[in-house]
Design a protein around this motif. Structure first.
Motif, mmCIF file in Angstrom:
data_model
loop_
_atom_site.group_PDB
_atom_site.id
_atom_site.type_symbol
_atom_site.label_atom_id
_atom_site.label_comp_id
_atom_site.label_asym_id
_atom_site.label_seq_id
_atom_site.Cartn_x
_atom_site.Cartn_y
_atom_site.Cartn_z
ATOM 1 N N LYS A 1 -7.046 -6.132 -98.620
ATOM 2 C CA LYS A 1 -7.388 -4.613 -99.078
ATOM 3 C C LYS A 1 -6.897 -4.675 -100.646
ATOM 4 O O LYS A 1 -6.197 -5.420 -101.180
ATOM 5 C CB LYS A 1 -6.383 -3.740 -98.434
ATOM 6 C CG LYS A 1 -6.569 -3.933 -96.836
ATOM 7 C CD LYS A 1 -5.238 -2.959 -96.114
ATOM 8 C CE LYS A 1 -5.306 -3.358 -94.556
ATOM 9 N NZ LYS A 1 -4.399 -2.588 -93.730
ATOM 10 N N PRO A 2 -7.301 -3.477 -101.046
ATOM 11 C CA PRO A 2 -7.134 -3.274 -102.525
ATOM 12 C C PRO A 2 -5.574 -3.114 -102.959
ATOM 13 O O PRO A 2 -5.079 -3.677 -103.834
ATOM 14 C CB PRO A 2 -7.808 -1.946 -102.805
ATOM 15 C CG PRO A 2 -9.059 -1.938 -102.024
ATOM 16 C CD PRO A 2 -8.614 -2.708 -100.741
ATOM 17 N N GLN B 1 -13.615 -9.371 -103.073
ATOM 18 C CA GLN B 1 -13.893 -7.957 -102.382
ATOM 19 C C GLN B 1 -13.130 -7.711 -101.334
ATOM 20 O O GLN B 1 -12.614 -8.411 -100.341
ATOM 21 C CB GLN B 1 -15.494 -7.857 -102.207
ATOM 22 C CG GLN B 1 -16.178 -7.957 -103.222
ATOM 23 C CD GLN B 1 -17.705 -7.746 -103.001
ATOM 24 O OE1 GLN B 1 -18.125 -7.587 -101.722
ATOM 25 N NE2 GLN B 1 -18.410 -6.887 -103.850
ATOM 26 N N ALA B 2 -12.831 -6.305 -101.145
ATOM 27 C CA ALA B 2 -12.098 -5.846 -99.818
ATOM 28 C C ALA B 2 -12.752 -6.291 -98.707
ATOM 29 O O ALA B 2 -14.021 -6.319 -98.481
ATOM 30 C CB ALA B 2 -11.994 -4.295 -99.801
ATOM 31 N N SER C 1 -10.978 -6.077 -104.834
ATOM 32 C CA SER C 1 -11.805 -5.030 -105.494
ATOM 33 C C SER C 1 -12.399 -4.217 -104.210
ATOM 34 O O SER C 1 -12.514 -4.721 -103.148
ATOM 35 C CB SER C 1 -12.923 -5.536 -106.063
ATOM 36 O OG SER C 1 -13.968 -6.296 -105.504
ATOM 37 N N SER C 2 -12.440 -2.708 -104.416
ATOM 38 C CA SER C 2 -12.932 -1.899 -103.439
ATOM 39 C C SER C 2 -14.259 -1.887 -103.394
ATOM 40 O O SER C 2 -15.053 -2.269 -104.340
ATOM 41 C CB SER C 2 -12.384 -0.480 -103.401
ATOM 42 O OG SER C 2 -12.358 -0.104 -104.909
#
Length: 124
Positions: free
Chosen positions: A87-88, A13-14, A123-124
């Protein structure tokens, strides 16, 4: 001949972290500048970070400076990329590479040997 094998990629995850490793075999690992590059779909391969033979000097792309850290262990013939605050836009296939010189370490042409790559998805 130097063979390079990357590991440590995955889905995160971000804001999370991953640590990539690149293990070398063949050749004299300590004689090579090591670099990390990445390539997103439809884009050119871009420089991420590089480290001098002895580990005394490092270089980073502006986009990762302060978030990523490159290091190496010459006894283990391994180079690492610690990636924090992901970050994405960091999503890409990450490649390690070995080259004879530190000069021009941001250029793909400075490297003679490449690994097969490891996927990093944020992922954001």
């Amino acid at each position: 001949q130097v063979q390079l094998v990357e590991s440590g990629g995955g889905l995160v995850q971000a804001g999370g972290s991953l640590r990539l490793a690149c293990a070398a075999s063949g050749g004299t690992f300590s004689s090579y500048t090591m670099g990390w590059f990445r390539q997103a779909p439809g884009q050119e391969r871009e420089f991420v970070a590089a480290i001098r033979r002895t580990g005394g000097s490092t270089n980073y792309a502006d986009s990762v400076k302060g978030r990523f850290t490159i290091s190496r262990d010459n006894a283990k013939k391994t180079v690492y990329l610690q990636m924090d605050s992901l970050k994405p836009e960091d999503t890409a296939v990450y490649y390690c590479a070995a080259g004879p010189y530190y000069s021009g370490n941001y250029n793909v042409r400075a490297y003679d040997y490449w690994g097969q790559g490891t996927q990093v998805t944020v992922s954001s």
